[in-house]
Write a protein that holds these residues in place. Structure first.
Motif, PDB file in Angstrom:
ATOM      1  N   TYR A   1       8.928  12.612  -2.143  1.00 14.32           N
ATOM      2  CA  TYR A   1       7.627  13.146  -2.540  1.00 14.32           C
ATOM      3  C   TYR A   1       6.560  12.102  -2.290  1.00 14.32           C
ATOM      4  O   TYR A   1       6.671  10.973  -2.765  1.00 14.32           O
ATOM      5  N   ASP A   2       5.525  12.495  -1.540  1.00 11.10           N
ATOM      6  CA  ASP A   2       4.329  11.670  -1.466  1.00 11.10           C
ATOM      7  C   ASP A   2       3.558  11.968  -2.743  1.00 11.10           C
ATOM      8  O   ASP A   2       2.867  12.983  -2.859  1.00 11.10           O
ATOM      9  N   ALA A   3       3.712  11.068  -3.717  1.00  9.91           N
ATOM     10  CA  ALA A   3       3.104  11.260  -5.040  1.00  9.91           C
ATOM     11  C   ALA A   3       1.887  10.344  -5.205  1.00  9.91           C
ATOM     12  O   ALA A   3       1.598   9.870  -6.305  1.00  9.91           O
ATOM     13  N   ALA A   4       1.186  10.122  -4.085  1.00  2.00           N
ATOM     14  CA  ALA A   4       0.025   9.219  -4.084  1.00  2.00           C
ATOM     15  C   ALA A   4      -1.024   9.614  -5.125  1.00  2.00           C
ATOM     16  O   ALA A   4      -1.758   8.768  -5.620  1.00  2.00           O
ATOM     17  N   HIS A   5      -1.088  10.925  -5.448  1.00  3.01           N
ATOM     18  CA  HIS A   5      -2.105  11.395  -6.400  1.00  3.01           C
ATOM     19  C   HIS A   5      -1.540  11.596  -7.800  1.00  3.01           C
ATOM     20  O   HIS A   5      -2.261  12.051  -8.680  1.00  3.01           O
ATOM     21  N   ALA A   6      -0.270  11.354  -7.987  1.00  3.51           N
ATOM     22  CA  ALA A   6       0.410  11.910  -9.169  1.00  3.51           C
ATOM     23  C   ALA A   6       0.564  10.944 -10.343  1.00  3.51           C
ATOM     24  O   ALA A   6       1.136  11.313 -11.364  1.00  3.51           O
TER      25      ALA A   6
ATOM     26  N   PHE B   1      -1.709  19.833   4.713  1.00  2.00           N
ATOM     27  CA  PHE B   1      -2.830  19.707   3.773  1.00  2.00           C
ATOM     28  C   PHE B   1      -2.603  18.477   2.915  1.00  2.00           C
ATOM     29  O   PHE B   1      -2.105  18.528   1.791  1.00  2.00           O
ATOM     30  N   THR B   2      -2.957  17.319   3.487  1.00  2.00           N
ATOM     31  CA  THR B   2      -2.752  16.035   2.824  1.00  2.00           C
ATOM     32  C   THR B   2      -3.619  15.011   3.524  1.00  2.00           C
ATOM     33  O   THR B   2      -4.236  15.300   4.553  1.00  2.00           O
ATOM     34  N   TYR B   3      -3.652  13.813   2.959  1.00  2.00           N
ATOM     35  CA  TYR B   3      -4.333  12.719   3.634  1.00  2.00           C
ATOM     36  C   TYR B   3      -3.493  12.333   4.863  1.00  2.00           C
ATOM     37  O   TYR B   3      -2.271  12.432   4.855  1.00  2.00           O
TER      38      TYR B   3
ATOM     39  N   THR C   1      -9.329   3.727  -4.668  1.00  2.00           N
ATOM     40  CA  THR C   1      -9.888   5.053  -4.975  1.00  2.00           C
ATOM     41  C   THR C   1      -8.941   5.904  -5.810  1.00  2.00           C
ATOM     42  O   THR C   1      -9.295   7.001  -6.222  1.00  2.00           O
ATOM     43  N   LYS C   2      -7.732   5.429  -6.043  1.00  2.00           N
ATOM     44  CA  LYS C   2      -6.756   6.240  -6.756  1.00  2.00           C
ATOM     45  C   LYS C   2      -6.891   6.022  -8.267  1.00  2.00           C
ATOM     46  O   LYS C   2      -7.524   5.083  -8.735  1.00  2.00           O
ATOM     47  N   ILE C   3      -6.225   6.869  -9.008  1.00  2.00           N
ATOM     48  CA  ILE C   3      -6.409   6.928 -10.456  1.00  2.00           C
ATOM     49  C   ILE C   3      -5.930   5.642 -11.147  1.00  2.00           C
ATOM     50  O   ILE C   3      -6.553   5.154 -12.071  1.00  2.00           O
TER      51      ILE C   3
ATOM     52  N   ASN D   1       0.842  -1.212   0.000  1.00  2.00           N
ATOM     53  CA  ASN D   1       0.000   0.000   0.000  1.00  2.00           C
ATOM     54  C   ASN D   1       0.873   1.256   0.000  1.00  2.00           C
ATOM     55  O   ASN D   1       2.103   1.171   0.157  1.00  2.00           O
ATOM     56  N   GLY D   2       0.220   2.399  -0.164  1.00  2.00           N
ATOM     57  CA  GLY D   2       0.939   3.670  -0.298  1.00  2.00           C
ATOM     58  C   GLY D   2       1.512   4.180   1.017  1.00  2.00           C
ATOM     59  O   GLY D   2       2.447   4.984   1.013  1.00  2.00           O
ATOM     60  N   THR D   3       0.946   3.733   2.126  1.00  2.00           N
ATOM     61  CA  THR D   3       1.464   4.161   3.427  1.00  2.00           C
ATOM     62  C   THR D   3       2.786   3.448   3.712  1.00  2.00           C
ATOM     63  O   THR D   3       3.780   4.085   4.096  1.00  2.00           O
ATOM     64  N   LEU D   4       2.797   2.130   3.482  1.00  2.00           N
ATOM     65  CA  LEU D   4       4.051   1.386   3.654  1.00  2.00           C
ATOM     66  C   LEU D   4       5.097   1.827   2.635  1.00  2.00           C
ATOM     67  O   LEU D   4       6.301   1.784   2.909  1.00  2.00           O
TER      68      LEU D   4
ATOM     69  N   CYS E   1       3.936   6.170  -4.469  1.00  2.00           N
ATOM     70  CA  CYS E   1       2.581   6.297  -5.005  1.00  2.00           C
ATOM     71  C   CYS E   1       1.670   5.297  -4.302  1.00  2.00           C
ATOM     72  O   CYS E   1       2.134   4.295  -3.762  1.00  2.00           O
ATOM     73  N   SER E   2       0.379   5.608  -4.284  1.00  2.00           N
ATOM     74  CA  SER E   2      -0.621   4.682  -3.741  1.00  2.00           C
ATOM     75  C   SER E   2      -1.410   4.081  -4.895  1.00  2.00           C
ATOM     76  O   SER E   2      -1.797   4.797  -5.816  1.00  2.00           O
ATOM     77  N   PHE E   3      -1.649   2.785  -4.810  1.00  2.00           N
ATOM     78  CA  PHE E   3      -2.506   2.102  -5.790  1.00  2.00           C
ATOM     79  C   PHE E   3      -3.786   1.634  -5.115  1.00  2.00           C
ATOM     80  O   PHE E   3      -4.309   0.562  -5.407  1.00  2.00           O
TER      81      PHE E   3
HETATM   82  C1  LIG Z   1      -4.024   7.521  -0.414  1.00  2.00           C
HETATM   83  C2  LIG Z   1      -2.916   8.326   0.137  1.00  2.00           C
HETATM   84  C3  LIG Z   1      -1.884   7.745   0.889  1.00  2.00           C
HETATM   85  C4  LIG Z   1      -1.959   6.335   1.397  1.00  2.00           C
HETATM   86  O1  LIG Z   1      -2.044   5.356   0.469  1.00  2.00           O
HETATM   87  P1  LIG Z   1      -2.688   3.934   0.849  1.00  2.00           P
HETATM   88  O2  LIG Z   1      -2.408   3.119  -0.373  1.00  2.00           O
HETATM   89  O3  LIG Z   1      -4.158   4.141   1.062  1.00  2.00           O
HETATM   90  O4  LIG Z   1      -1.998   3.422   2.054  1.00  2.00           O
HETATM   91  C5  LIG Z   1      -0.818   8.540   1.261  1.00  2.00           C
HETATM   92  N1  LIG Z   1      -0.770   9.847   0.945  1.00  2.00           N
HETATM   93  C6  LIG Z   1      -1.742  10.445   0.244  1.00  2.00           C
HETATM   94  C7  LIG Z   1      -1.620  11.897  -0.101  1.00  2.00           C
HETATM   95  C8  LIG Z   1      -2.865   9.712  -0.166  1.00  2.00           C
HETATM   96  O5  LIG Z   1      -3.861  10.330  -0.819  1.00  2.00           O
END
Ligand SMILES: *Cc1c(COP(=O)(O)O)cnc(C)c1O
Length: 370
Positions: A161-166, A87-89, A190-192, A63-66, A185-187
């Motif tokens: 960079y937290d590029a979870a949205h990018a 201003f982030t998740y 809900t992500k793109i 996941n994106g957190t790990l 990045c997060s997969f």
């Molecule tokens: C979704 C998200 C995460 C976490 O990703 P997960 O895959 O849900 O663990 C981290 N940072 C941002 C900005 C996110 O939107």
């Protein structure tokens, strides 16, 4: 729609590939009995993503957190002081806390909504022992990457960079996932781009990718134990979903662009002085990961939300509350983040969303502005 209450409309609907495509992979998994531990589909997905994004090294994980936590460990930033954005998740902050880092907030730019390099510079004056920066490419918009690169050089900092949205965004033709010492990045569904649950870390050299493979799989190869790892592996079933979804990325990005243009038209965004959108970075080819809308006041936003909720439509207050207000947050005042987070929401938005629904949502919004 009138006689029957419609199904609830949420901020997004996860993309699902044709079931047949996914089941072809599942059949192969049932035949091979290869379910996880760097199986053939994880290997294919890593190769296909590297090619699609044109990045040097890419390591998938659960996941994106790990992914953030692994990147912190890779760069030996665990336990260190890190400047980040409120201003982030919440996962950006929790990843830092779980790695025993000391997060320090700096405020955002009121137009891009990303961490403001000048605010980070001010915070660095009081925190000369900071070791890293963790900016976020909010909503797939690009941070001021060159200002952060300068800052990192001047203060000897590493950047994740937290590029979870990018995913799918490009800056001057280059994937937005290819900046900093590392990007993650997060997969998530809900992500793109998604693998149901999943994520990845992008690095620059093979050595780093190998270290990440070790860290995500208990730190050993056979009986040779090299470092203290964790379990952050991706399964073959998740990789199969990723391979099925990736085939539709190009088309989905095009559909999202058209939907955003439709919303812009229905909301008269060109001439509307009551509503605002984040300002996109120069040189950005945006992935349209979200459709964020900034209202003039929290009251106005709440009034609009209530009217939409009555129609079973649920935009999402992304990001609310500002992370400065959490009970376990560091105490740094970030008035811009606090202000924006109270009056921004993301409208329902996904590749196959019907245009009539966007028109209906826009009509309700315009009717309920002060
Ligand atoms: C979704 C998200 C995460 C976490 O990703 P997960 O895959 O849900 O663990 C981290 N940072 C941002 C900005 C996110 O939107």
């Amino acid at each position: 729609m009138t006689e029957e209450r419609r199904k609830a409309v949420h901020v997004t609907e996860s993309f699902l590939p044709p079931k047949k495509d996914f089941m072809e992979y599942v059949d192969k998994i049932f035949k091979s009995h290869s379910l996880t531990n760097q199986g053939p589909f994880v290997t294919s997905l890593e190769r296909d993503l590297r090619e699609y994004l044109d990045v040097p090294q890419l390591t998938v994980c659960s996941n994106g957190t790990l992914a953030l936590q692994l990147a912190l460990r890779l760069l030996k930033l665990d336990g260190k002081k890190i400047i980040t954005t409120p201003f982030t998740y919440v996962a950006t902050l929790s990843a830092l806390i779980w790695e025993n880092c000391e997060p320090v907030f700096a405020d955002i730019d009121p137009e891009s909504l990303c961490l403001d390099p000048e605010a980070a510079r001010r915070v660095l004056k009081d925190n000369p022992d900071a070791a890293g920066l963790m900016p976020v490419h909010v909503f797939g918009n690009a941070c001021d990457v060159s200002a952060f690169a300068d800052l990192a050089k001047e203060y000897n900092l590493q950047i994740i960079y937290d590029a979870a949205h990018a995913f799918g965004s490009k800056l001057y033709g280059k994937s937005l996932l290819d900046f900093g010492d590392s990007s993650t990045c997060s997969f998530h569904a809900t992500k793109i781009f998604h693998t149901v649950e999943g994520g990845c870390i992008i690095t620059h050299c093979q050595d780093d990718a190998q270290k990440l493979s070790l860290l995500r799989a208990f730190g050993h190869i056979g009986d040779r134990h090299i470092c203290a790892g964790i379990n952050a592996k991706m399964s073959e079933l998740h990789a199969a979903m990723g391979l099925s979804v990736l085939k539709h990325m190009h088309q989905n990005l095009e559909k999202r662009k058209s939907l955003a243009q439709a919303y812009n038209k229905y909301l008269s965004m060109d001439s509307n002085s009551q509503l605002a959108k984040p300002r996109l970075a120069k040189g950005l080819e945006w992935n349209h990961a979200y459709y964020p809308l900034i209202f003039r006041s929290q009251n106005e936003l709440l009034k609009v939300m209530e009217a939409l909720n009555k129609e079973n439509i649920f935009p999402r207050r992304y990001f609310y509350p500002s992370l400065t207000t959490l009970p376990y947050s560091p105490k740094q005042a970030c008035p811009i983040s606090d202000d924006i987070s109270k009056r921004i929401a993301c409208l329902p938005f996904w590749a196959d969303m019907p245009l009539e629904l966007a028109e209906e949502i826009a009509t309700i919004i315009l009717k309920n502005l002060d």
